[in-house]
Design a protein around this motif. Structure first.
Motif, short mmCIF file in Angstrom:
data_model
loop_
_atom_site.label_atom_id
_atom_site.label_comp_id
_atom_site.label_asym_id
_atom_site.label_seq_id
_atom_site.Cartn_x
_atom_site.Cartn_y
_atom_site.Cartn_z
N ALA A 1 0.95 -1.05 -0.21
CA ALA A 1 0.51 0.39 0.09
C ALA A 1 1.15 1.56 0.25
N SER A 2 2.06 1.40 0.45
CA SER A 2 2.94 1.99 0.67
C SER A 2 3.98 2.22 -0.56
N ARG A 3 3.75 1.70 -1.51
CA ARG A 3 5.20 1.25 -1.83
C ARG A 3 6.40 1.43 -1.58
N ILE A 4 6.31 0.41 -1.27
CA ILE A 4 7.52 0.02 -0.54
C ILE A 4 8.70 -1.34 -0.80
N ILE A 5 9.49 -0.96 -1.27
CA ILE A 5 9.70 -2.63 -1.69
C ILE A 5 10.67 -3.77 -1.61
N GLN A 6 9.57 -4.40 -1.08
CA GLN A 6 9.63 -5.25 0.32
C GLN A 6 10.85 -6.61 -0.59
N GLY A 7 11.30 -7.38 -1.68
CA GLY A 7 12.21 -7.93 -1.80
C GLY A 7 11.93 -9.29 -1.23
N HIS A 8 12.83 -9.58 -0.22
CA HIS A 8 13.58 -10.34 0.61
C HIS A 8 12.62 -10.48 2.13
N MET A 9 12.54 -8.79 3.04
CA MET A 9 12.04 -8.10 3.49
C MET A 9 11.05 -8.55 4.00
N ASP A 10 11.18 -9.07 5.23
CA ASP A 10 9.46 -9.39 6.25
C ASP A 10 8.39 -9.30 6.63
N ALA A 11 7.69 -8.65 4.99
CA ALA A 11 6.91 -7.80 5.80
C ALA A 11 5.74 -8.87 5.87
N GLU A 12 4.42 -8.69 6.75
CA GLU A 12 3.41 -9.61 6.96
C GLU A 12 2.11 -8.68 6.55
N LEU A 13 0.90 -9.40 6.56
CA LEU A 13 -0.03 -9.04 5.82
C LEU A 13 -0.84 -8.26 6.78
N ASN A 14 -1.90 -7.29 6.09
CA ASN A 14 -2.28 -6.49 6.53
C ASN A 14 -3.72 -6.59 6.47
N ASP A 15 -5.14 -5.97 7.33
CA ASP A 15 -6.09 -6.64 7.65
C ASP A 15 -6.90 -6.95 6.27
N ILE A 16 -6.52 -6.14 5.11
CA ILE A 16 -6.81 -6.43 3.42
C ILE A 16 -6.73 -7.70 3.07
N GLY A 17 -5.35 -7.21 3.40
CA GLY A 17 -4.31 -8.48 3.05
C GLY A 17 -4.82 -10.48 3.32
N ARG A 18 -5.24 -9.97 5.34
CA ARG A 18 -5.97 -11.11 5.50
C ARG A 18 -7.72 -11.43 5.29
N GLN A 19 -8.05 -10.39 4.93
CA GLN A 19 -9.26 -10.92 4.43
C GLN A 19 -9.69 -11.43 2.79
N GLN A 20 -8.38 -10.95 1.98
CA GLN A 20 -8.02 -11.50 0.59
C GLN A 20 -7.67 -13.18 1.02
N ALA A 21 -6.95 -12.93 1.65
CA ALA A 21 -6.57 -14.36 2.12
C ALA A 21 -7.85 -15.55 2.40
N VAL A 22 -8.75 -15.32 3.05
CA VAL A 22 -10.31 -15.31 3.26
C VAL A 22 -10.76 -16.14 1.87
N ALA A 23 -10.82 -15.10 1.12
CA ALA A 23 -11.85 -14.58 0.46
C ALA A 23 -10.94 -16.29 -0.85
N VAL A 24 -9.63 -15.71 -1.03
CA VAL A 24 -9.58 -16.63 -2.39
C VAL A 24 -9.12 -18.56 -1.33
N ALA A 25 -9.32 -18.74 0.22
CA ALA A 25 -9.45 -19.91 -0.32
C ALA A 25 -10.56 -20.56 -0.19
N HIS A 26 -11.77 -19.93 0.26
CA HIS A 26 -13.14 -20.20 -0.09
C HIS A 26 -13.11 -20.70 -1.79
N ARG A 27 -12.27 -19.66 -2.08
CA ARG A 27 -13.06 -20.11 -3.35
C ARG A 27 -12.09 -21.45 -3.98
N LEU A 28 -10.63 -21.39 -3.24
CA LEU A 28 -10.14 -23.38 -3.52
C LEU A 28 -10.85 -24.29 -3.51
N SER A 29 -11.65 -23.74 -2.03
CA SER A 29 -12.03 -24.68 -1.20
C SER A 29 -13.45 -25.43 -1.85
N ARG A 30 -13.90 -25.07 -2.90
CA ARG A 30 -14.87 -24.95 -3.43
C ARG A 30 -14.14 -25.65 -4.77
#
Length: 299
Positions: free
Chosen positions: A94-123
């Motif tokens: 979101a802040s346009r910071i270059i991550q590469g191998h830096m170990d950033a975590e998911l934010n709240d939106i990212g966690r919601q997205q992970a749940v959404a894709v997980a439910h898709r794959l579960s079907r």
């Protein structure tokens, strides 16, 4: 100020994975025209102000076909179906910071997205296994998918990490050109053998490790369906290997789904789906349009 986030630290580079037997066969095999999703190289990077929008069915120039798309061979028999998911959104995206191998975590939106894709794959057809980059943003996405899809423990592989960006890691993209001009020039170079000062990888090095990892997975799961959670730059290199003559349009958004079919006997690859984010639309979720990461300068 360089816009660095002190809470994340770079991890050591992954070991070079051994090349499996299928990979040597695949190297000389072009992808058929029916396997591609685009026809023109992406243009220069353009980063307007970030805005959150409803997820489109797929990024421009990408397939949004379902995993059972007519005309493609299914998993089983001669083909392994590799479902490749980009990690969820991070505050660094979101802040346009270059991550590469830096170990950033998911934010709240990212966690919601992970749940959404997980439910898709579960079907969809159940996968035999799930593999992931060991960086936190991918690992958490993969663990969410494994939990909702009732899959065995995630197999973490550093060969699935994002490209190492050397001296640019942890910097805001807007600061890179002036604060680290040599590294920025190398990062933006079209030369695939160009390494980035500060221990950064070339595109060829990134491709070698992630494609080798792909074939290692296929060797272990011939004829099955597997899920791989990785990063924008890595996914683009896997697409490039599967479709070498038709470069990718558009962006690999967070938690987008791409599917590559890999022949168990010849190593031939077919791109079945690329950059599909229809599950985010169905869930009423949004994506960061033009946020950093997921395009040709993904990091």
């Amino acid at each position: 100020m360089l816009g660095r986030l002190p809470t994340s630290t770079p991890l050591p580079p992954p070991p070079a994975p051994p090349a499996p037997s299928v990979a040597s066969l695949a190297a000389s095999l072009p992808s058929p025209a029916s396997a591609v999703a685009a026809s023109r190289p992406p243009g220069p990077a353009n980063f307007p102000q970030i805005r959150r929008v409803r997820a489109p069915e797929a990024a421009p120039g990408m397939s949004s076909s379902a995993s059972s798309a007519e005309g493609y061979p299914a998993a089983g028999g001669d083909f392994t179906e590799v479902v490749i998911v980009r990690h969820g959104e991070t505050s660094w995206n979101a802040s346009r910071i270059i991550q590469g191998h830096m170990d950033a975590e998911l934010n709240d939106i990212g966690r919601q997205q992970a749940v959404a894709v997980a439910h898709r794959l579960s079907r969809e057809v159940k996968a035999a296994a799930i593999y992931s980059s060991d960086l936190k943003r991918a690992a958490e996405t993969a663990q969410t998918i494994a939990r909702i899809c009732n899959l065995p423990n995630v197999v973490f592989d550093p060969a699935l990490r994002e490209r190492h960006i050397g001296d640019l890691q942890g910097m805001k993209f807007q600061d890179a050109a002036t604060e680290r001009p040599e590294a920025y020039k190398a990062f933006m170079s079209h030369k695939r053998n160009q390494q980035i000062p500060g221990g950064g990888e070339s595109l060829d090095q990134l491709s070698e490790r992630c494609v080798s990892c792909l074939y290692n997975i296929v060797e272990k799961h011939k004829g099955e369906r597997v899920i791989v959670v990785s990063h924008g730059g890595t996914i683009r290199e896997l697409y490039r290997h599967a479709s070498p003559t038709r470069p990718l349009h558009g962006k690999i958004h967070n938690t987008s789904v791409s599917v590559i079919l890999v022949s168990d006997t010849t190593g031939r690859c077919i791109v079945k789906t690329c950059g599909d984010i229809s599950h985010l639309q169905e869930a009423g979720a949004g994506v960061l349009e033009n946020a950093f990461g997921g395009d040709k300068n993904s990091a």
